[in-house]
Design a protein around this motif. Sequence first.
Motif, PDB file in Angstrom:
ATOM      1  N   GLY A  65       4.670  -3.658   1.592  1.00  0.00           N
ATOM      2  CA  GLY A  65       3.373  -3.008   1.759  1.00  0.00           C
ATOM      3  C   GLY A  65       2.188  -3.755   1.195  1.00  0.00           C
ATOM      4  N   GLY A 106       4.792  -0.950   9.652  1.00  0.00           N
ATOM      5  CA  GLY A 106       5.781  -0.287   8.824  1.00  0.00           C
ATOM      6  C   GLY A 106       7.120  -0.188   9.525  1.00  0.00           C
ATOM      7  N   GLU A 269       5.670   5.327   5.856  1.00  0.00           N
ATOM      8  CA  GLU A 269       6.952   4.669   5.621  1.00  0.00           C
ATOM      9  C   GLU A 269       7.760   4.553   6.909  1.00  0.00           C
ATOM     10  OE1 GLU A 269       8.606   7.237   2.705  1.00  0.00           O
ATOM     11  OE2 GLU A 269       7.786   6.103   1.018  1.00  0.00           O
TER      12      GLU A 269
END
Length: 356
Positions: A65, A106, A269
């Motif tokens: 991230g 992601g 996520e």
Amino acid sequence: MKSIVSKFLSESTTSLNKTEAINITKRENGKINLDKNALEKVLGNEKVAEYPVAIYSVAGPFRTGKSFLLNLFVRYFERRGTIESVPPPLDPNDEEPLTGPFKFKGGASEGCTEGIWITKEPFIISTKNKKTVALFLMDTQGAFDHKASIKESSILFALSLLLSSYQFFNLKTSIDSLHLQALGNFAEYAQNVRDTKSGFLFQKFMFLIRDWKMIEDHKHGLYGGKRYLNTVLDGDDGADENVKTNKFLKENFSELLCYLWPSPAPKIEGMGKTSKVCHMKDVGFEFLKKASEFFHYLCFENENKNLMVKREGAEELNCRKLYEFASHFADVINQGSIDTVESYFEESYNLKLCRN
């Protein structure tokens, strides 16, 4: 010169989605190194060349991230009204897509960033003591992915470390001995490139621990991170390699810090390759709150005293001077006279563990 600067300040990156980033690395003859021409366009820009420079760089394993966090940092700055003002906190009700200069996705099995990317123009900060600082944000290709060899990872991290005034190391859930050893080896390689033993080799270093869940032991934020880092670095039961790495880090960085982050949100996520771009409103409220506090701490808290300008010893560097230093580092790396840390990795631990 003054009129040019005034015009630049009025056009500085303060509006939504205006910021761009540029890759300052290149591959030639099977090797990766700094792209001097690209870096000169950034640091040699006559509009900012004489300004004191700060570079905040995020590195670490891939898929943690880094680019997502940097884009939030950009969005935070783009909410400013003027270069003298402090940005308001990130808005959890903001319906704008979370786009930005640093590419991210992601839920994918491979990293997105290749090489080292830096904001093409800086965020200009006018400090309380009337200093004008050019702040650049920098994103580094994730280590231990399938795109970069150990040799390339060591060079990329060394460049990130040598260029940055504040180096962040992004990890998920915790700090483990494998990451500490990798970090120590990367930093040792950068030390050899820099080739000096006087004083602290590097400036501030901060671990960013994402998705921290053990809040009953250490709460999210800087204070909880400090207590957690003390348990990691000052423990009595570490292996000999960890003790050596811990000692090296303490001796070669002016300060070691840690920040514990909550999880951003299930939607973030779970983003996959085919997912649409995420929106600010999809990011968890607690994560945005901590992000705003974190960015404010780094740049504006305590009358800008945490704003970390790049230094060489006691000398405060401007953009032009940093470019000269970076060119020297690039020449040293390109000559191949410094061994990479590949042998260290082979001897100290199994890389497959680090990739899992």
